[in-house]
Design a protein around this motif. Structure first.
Motif: not given
Length: 364
Positions: A263-285
């Protein structure tokens, strides 16, 4: 220190409230700094804590330096050293296990595990409390992001706002990180170290805040438009927030963590942008970073299915040009490989029985 009067018909605006102004800061005049105006003495005094950062920046300019002058920087941003002294935390504030020597022992003990913690009702309530604290602290720092203020000054504000709430700034000494928050400007994707850089009109400034209290962490960030920002940058920031919001809308029991990236990549690419791949979301507690890993790009191989009681972050980094990144010699600052700008937004989330609760939701 009172402000000095200028011509009563001068076409100037107040640095604090943007109203017509004809008072000038006398210290700025002595230091030959760009003119700063205020509408009243009360406005001048109320804004003094932030405004004086300009004076400190000017006073220290002669001693400033780039520690890696021969490094092949990808864009216009440069580190501006020296870093200020490490900020201290009172003894009565509880600290995570890495506060002394930089090693997150509790995280290292479960490195490689894909087991996602399901929090109890009591633990979820602690996450709500620290989520609210994180949001309050970020909002305090956000208010201070203006042209003429150093990123180190923003770090000071974040640090003090965190301590005022009885919390510990999670980034401080995490794997020996030297500051209390991350501030990433323009082509800096993430993990920018606050230093003596003076924020400029037209900058994109990402403020990443994380707090720890009563055994639990929260994590959130926003990209702020400073002054006269061009339309391309506004589009980038708007799209980045949309990427996050669309991913959050997917959060509920049964959703595969790997599907968020589609979903994120589809949204970004539709506007001509790219998604950084080296860093991601994570569990947190109770861990600052844990399972699950939450990639933001399509066709990833993230492990896990959402269940009620999971807490994690989504934090897409969206770039104008390539998704590839480089890292400065400080071992932290991540930049776009082509020097083009990047933006990011992040929230800490709780999966509920029926959907999602944004624990760091903005209340202003």
């Amino acid at each position: 220190m009172p402000a000095s009067a200028t011509s009563p018909d001068a076409p100037n605006v107040c640095e604090a409230c943007q109203k017509p102004a004809n008072l000038r800061c006398p210290t700025c005049m002595k230091l030959n700094l760009p003119e700063s105006h205020f509408c009243t003495q009360d406005c001048f005094k109320a804004n003094w804590g932030t405004h004086k950062a300009k004076h400190r920046a000017a006073a220290g300019a002669a001693q400033q330096f780039n520690p890696w002058p021969n490094y092949n920087y990808t864009g216009k941003m440069r580190p501006v050293y020296p870093l200020s002294q490490t900020r201290t935390v009172p003894d009565d504030i509880a600290k995570p296990d890495y506060a002394k020597d930089g090693k997150p022992y509790s995280e290292l003990a479960v490195r490689g595990s894909t087991k996602i913690d399901v929090l109890t009702k009591e633990e979820q309530e602690k996450m709500r409390i620290i989520g609210r604290i994180g949001r309050e602290v970020l909002n305090e720092g956000r208010k201070a992001i203006k042209a003429g203020v150093t990123t180190d000054e923003i770090d000071r504000i974040v640090h003090e706002a965190t301590l005022a709430r009885g919390a510990y700034p999670s980034p401080l000494n995490y794997h020996n990180y030297p500051k209390s928050c991350c501030i990433s400007v323009n082509e800096v994707i993430c993990h920018g170290i606050p230093d003596q850089y003076v924020i400029q009109d037209g900058d994109l400034v990402n403020l990443d805040v994380s707090c720890y209290k009563d055994g639990f962490h929260s994590d959130l960030n926003e990209t702020v438009l400073v002054g006269n920002v061009d339309e391309a940058a506004r589009k980038l920031v708007k799209t980045t927030r949309e990427c996050l919001d669309k991913a959050i809308a997917m959060v509920k029991p049964g959703t595969l963590y790997r599907d968020l990236g589609n979903t994120i990549q589809k949204c970004a690419q539709a506007q001509g942008f790219s998604v950084v791949r080296s860093y991601c979301g994570h569990g947190i507690n109770s861990l600052f970073h844990g399972a699950p890993s939450v990639p933001h790009y399509a066709k990833n191989k993230a492990v896990g299915v959402m269940k009620a009681g999971h807490t994690f972050t989504i934090e897409p980094m969206i770039s104008e040009g390539t998704w590839h990144d480089d890292q400065w010699p400080d071992g932290w600052t991540v930049v776009t490989r082509d020097g083009k700008r990047s933006a990011q937004f992040e929230e800490t989330l709780l999966v509920t029985e029926t959907g999602v609760e944004i624990l760091t939701k903005d209340f202003e």
